[in-house]
Structures are given as C-alpha cells and as structure tokens.
Design an enzyme around this catalytic site. Structure first.
Site, PDB file in Angstrom:
ATOM      1  NE  ARG A  13     -27.683  57.837 -11.528  1.00 57.89           N
ATOM      2  CZ  ARG A  13     -26.532  57.604 -10.887  1.00 57.89           C
ATOM      3  NH1 ARG A  13     -25.525  58.470 -10.964  1.00 57.89           N
ATOM      4  NH2 ARG A  13     -26.406  56.519 -10.131  1.00 57.89           N
ATOM      5  CG  ASP A  27     -22.645  52.632  -7.871  1.00 54.65           C
ATOM      6  OD1 ASP A  27     -21.409  52.660  -8.036  1.00 54.65           O
ATOM      7  OD2 ASP A  27     -23.345  53.658  -7.826  1.00 54.65           O
TER       8      ASP A  27
END
Length: 543
Positions: A169, A450
C-alpha cells in the site's frame, strides 16, 4: 535512444541518508525511473488535489454529492468488467495488514492468511528510515532473504507452506516525500512508494508466480484512479512488462469516492483487483467533508457501527458494484489485540471479531482484514464456514438499490458524552505521540489504532466544537471545554509515559485541531515536518 541517466538526474537530489544496502534500493536506475514518474505526473496530481478543495467549497455551501450524470453511461453498461483475478489473488479470504519493519514483515508472511498488505501508509510513520528500510525489507522478503536475529531470537520465514501473496500500500496522493526532490519539488509519496517497489521487484514477483500488486488509498474521484492507471501503464511499458500485470485494489475510504465506485473500477479495469471497505477512514471522510453542515453531526465513535444507515448502504453498494464487475469486494479491519491478562475480556473481544466477520461474509464480502496474527484463525473459521469457494463474486446483490440519500443518511442513534470526548482525546494524543516518535500504529486499550482512527477522533472533536453540541451530561462543547479536557488528558498520559515522550508536542498540535477553528486536511500532513530529517542535498547523479 535512451536518455543519459546523469542528464535525467540533473536537479534531482536525495536529502536522506543512505547506506550500502539502501543504495541498492535507491539505485541510479531506480532514481531515473522515479524522476520520470514525477516529471510526467506531478502536475496532474497537484491539479487533482486542487480539485478536492474546489469540491470542498461546494460542500461548504450545502451542495450535497450525487452520482455523476456525465458517467451514467458507464454505470448503466453491463458489458464491461474488471480484470479477472491475478495469480495469487483468486482467494483473499483473510488478509493481514501492518507496517514494513522487518519483524512485522516476517511475522505477517508467517501468518496463516492468504495475503499480506505491507503498509507504507496509515500504519507507518513516514520517517526516511522507515520508508527506505521498508522498501529494503520487502525486497529481501520477496527473495526469501529476510531472516534476521534480534538479541537471542531468530526471525525466519516458514518453509512448510506457500507464503501469503504480497500487496503493497503506497501513500495517498496528498502526501509528499520530502527526502527526495526533483526540479526543486518534493516527489509525491505515492509515486516514490509505488515506483521503488515496482522498479525493484515487479519482474521478480512475476518470476515467482505472483505480480506487482497494490492497495491504493484515499482517492476521492475516478479521475484520481485514472491517474493511477496511467502511472501503471507507463511503468509497465518502461520495463517491458505486459499491461495488466499490475493490479490495484482501491480502498473506498472517502464519501466522494463512494459515489464513483463503478467509474473507479472502470478507469482501472485492466488493472483492477476490486474495492475495499476502509471503514474508519470512510467515517473520517464523512465528518471532514461535511464538517460545516450541522445535519452531519455524529455521536460518540462507538455508536457509529457498520450497521448504521450510511455505513450499511456503503457496504451494500460496494459489494454489488464489485460483483457486477467481476472483482473482489474486500471487508474491513479487525483491529483488536488479544488481552492476555483478562480471559473474560479477551473472549468478549474475540466474539466481537467473530460477529463482525460473520456480518461481512453474509453480506457478500470476498475477504477481510486483520491487524494481528491471532485473529486470523477466527476470520478464517468464519469465512471457511460461510464461503467454501475461493470468493463469492457470484453473489450479485441484485436486491440492492442504493440512492444518494442512503449514502448520506445520518440517522445514527447515540449520544455525545464526556467519556466519548476523552476517548477521542486519548486516541488522538496517543497516536500522534507515537507517530512523532516514528511509530505508525499504536496499541491503545487493546485496539491497534492508526491514522484513520486518530482522524475520526480529531474530526469528531472539531465537529462537536464547531456546532456547539451539548453532551448527554448537559455540558456545552466549546473551545474552552475542549481545551480543558485536552490538557487534562495530555497531562495524565504524559505522567504515565516514559521520559522523552512526545505528548507535549502532540498536545500542541492537537490543540489547534479540536476547537472548531483551524482544520488541516490530514493530521499526517500537519505533523510531517516534525519527522523529516532532511540533510544536505546529495545529487542523485552520484548514486
């Protein structure tokens, strides 16, 4: 005739430190490729980011999004499809995600999962060392030379099974990599992450039976997907690889992208591996984009579940769209961490994971995410029981008919409480403090938090202040109240943390983001300069 590399690298500078190993990753040839990507695509990237701001101004006026009339012909055409699943990507029932530090890479690849999303984005703080060493770690992992020893403990890749398929990613279009400049400008973080990974590993991955696969985050329109598709085509042509070898799974984690799912798959169709429900970023995007609109005020984060109207509509539309186009519809993250000290609490947490995965597989998802290897067995058990096939693209969900009103239905039961405010403050401060130390995912209350969850926390606080909401306890949420609670939470967290912590700095930045006044597009952009370590320019031609 190929351009002279030294000429191409004129006005290209590396501002981060390199060693003998990382110089092999950021080689002269790789840097030439990165410079080409920047010079070809950066102006388009910046124009698309400006387009986001123009759309924000329209939303601030009260104009709500809708499905695009100019692309109606794409949505209504049943003839076109995305690409068939690529090698190693037919069955993706459980994917583990996490940053690219060497220990995580080994542990993730040793997990009993089908794929590993190696994350240069939300669970990773983009210090130069994290980014360049993360590339090195993946390079080594692909070649099965990633084993290492830490103290007395050895970390080795398992040899008793085929390892999970690797998916990288890259960072979103909005982020820059300030440790590399081209013609006086920082290179796009997206192009840096994609370019290095692709250039160094694409042919090796194909040779080993998979391919260069990517997760693409934070997009807000099909035009941003078109840019990625053009990047993919140039990259494949550049190294002599057939077009369509690259595959990209798009995270639908913005409210505006939800109105363009068909169009996003269409733009990437030869390279498409489907869409993913990025649930926390999606909630963040809803709050962010409609932050000036009092009709979009949401209750405590804990009340905004996947079954509330706007989230349920988003899931159903994503699955229907993907399966109609023959591509994967991936589910969301289970962020729980096992609670080893409290068996009863751990059982309750794991039951929540099981219920969430059961909801996903019954809805028609083809796979799901976990953040911890211990959750893989739960997710696998649920998906194996209810999805005996490699995927369930044959479930077309033709019963689903989602309208713009469904996607914007903010009928979310729940309250705004002081406890909810304090939880948001703790999550925001805890994540930002870790990020400022170069750590991109932080365990808080047995959840792996996160950037996405920190953004939800920050944006809710801003929203509640902006609209002077009253809590369930009858307290008006205004600037003074928000700052009072923030300072109390920061003091408490700082008192419990080891010396040298960054809670004071985190609180300084957070104060400017929770009062309903200033609002940064992304916390990561706001904080990025604090973790850059830009040195003297090193001409790339000397690599």
């Amino acid at each position: 005739m190929a351009a002279n590399p030294d000429q191409v690298l004129k006005d290209v500078n590396i501002l981060g430190q390199l060693n003998d190993k990382t110089r092999q990753i950021l080689s002269k040839d790789a840097t030439v490729f990165l410079a080409l990507l920047h010079r070809t695509f950066n102006e388009r990237r910046k124009a698309l980011l400006q387009r986001r701001m123009i759309r924000q101004a329209e939303l601030d006026k009260g104009n709500l999004p809708d499905f695009l009339p100019e692309t109606k012909h794409i949505r209504e055409n049943d003839a076109w499809k995305g690409a068939p699943p690529a090698p190693g990507m037919i069955d993706r029932r459980v994917e583990i995600t996490g940053p690219t530090d060497r220990k995580m890479v080994v542990n993730a690849l040793n997990s009993d999962v089908w794929t590993y999303m190696a994350d240069f984005e939300d669970s990773n703080a983009p210090t130069w060392d994290n980014m360049i060493n993360g590339q090195l770690n993946l390079y080594d992992a692909i070649r099965k030379q990633v084993d290492f020893k830490q103290g007395e403990k050895e970390y080795k890749l398992r040899t008793d099974r085929v390892l999970p398929t690797l998916i990288a990613r890259a960072r979103g279009w909005h982020l820059e990599e300030k440790h590399m400049t081209v013609d006086g400008e920082p290179i796009s973080g997206s192009l840096f992450d994609f370019g290095l990974y692709f250039f160094n590993n694409a042919k090796e991955l194909v040779k080993r039976g998979t391919g260069p696969y990517f997760y693409l985050p934070k997009m807000e329109s099909h035009l941003e997907a078109r840019l990625w598709n053009d990047v993919f085509n140039l990259a494949q042509d550049y190294i002599g690889m057939p077009r369509g070898t690259i595959r990209g799974t798009v995270l639908i984690e913005t409210i505006l992208a939800a109105f363009e799912m068909d169009e996003i798959i269409y733009e990437l169709r030869d390279h498409s591996s489907g869409l993913n429900c990025g649930r926390w970023d999606y909630i963040f995007s809803v709050i962010k984009r409609f932050r000036q609109n009092s009709n979009f005020v949401l209750p405590d984060r804990s009340a905004v579940t996947m079954t509330v109207p706007f989230m349920d509509a988003y899931v159903k539309l994503l699955i229907k769209t993907c399966h109609r186009r023959g591509v994967h519809a991936m589910g969301g993250m289970a962020a729980q961490i096992p609670i080893k000290t409290d068996p009863a609490a751990n059982e309750a947490a794991m039951n929540n994971v099981r219920s969430d995965k059961l909801r996903e597989v019954r809805a028609g998802h083809d796979g799901t995410w976990v953040a911890h290897p211990a959750l893989a067995s739960i997710a696998t058990e649920v998906f194996n029981a209810h999805m005996p096939t490699p995927n369930q693209m044959f479930i077309r969900r033709e019963d689903v008919n989602i309208t713009a009103n469904d996607l914007l239905n903010m009928n979310v039961p729940g309250k705004i409480t002081e406890e909810g405010i304090r939880k948001n403050l703790n999550i925001g401060l805890g994540y930002m403090e870790g990020w400022l130390r170069g750590v991109g995912c932080v365990p808080i209350n047995f959840l792996m938090e996160d950037a996405a969850t920190a953004e939800v926390s920050r944006s809710q606080l801003w929203q509640w202040c902006r609209h002077n909401i009253s809590t369930a306890e009858g307290k008006r949420v205004d600037k003074d109240y928000a700052l009072k609670l923030l300072r109390e939470q920061a003091k408490e967290l700082e008192g419990k943390a080891p010396k040298g912590n960054k809670f004071g700095l985190a609180a300084k930045y957070f104060e400017g983001q929770v009062t309903g006044e200033d609002y940064s597009e992304f916390l990561t952009s706001l904080l990025y300069n604090e973790i850059t370590n830009v040195g003297s320019p090193s001409p790339a031609a000397k690599l």
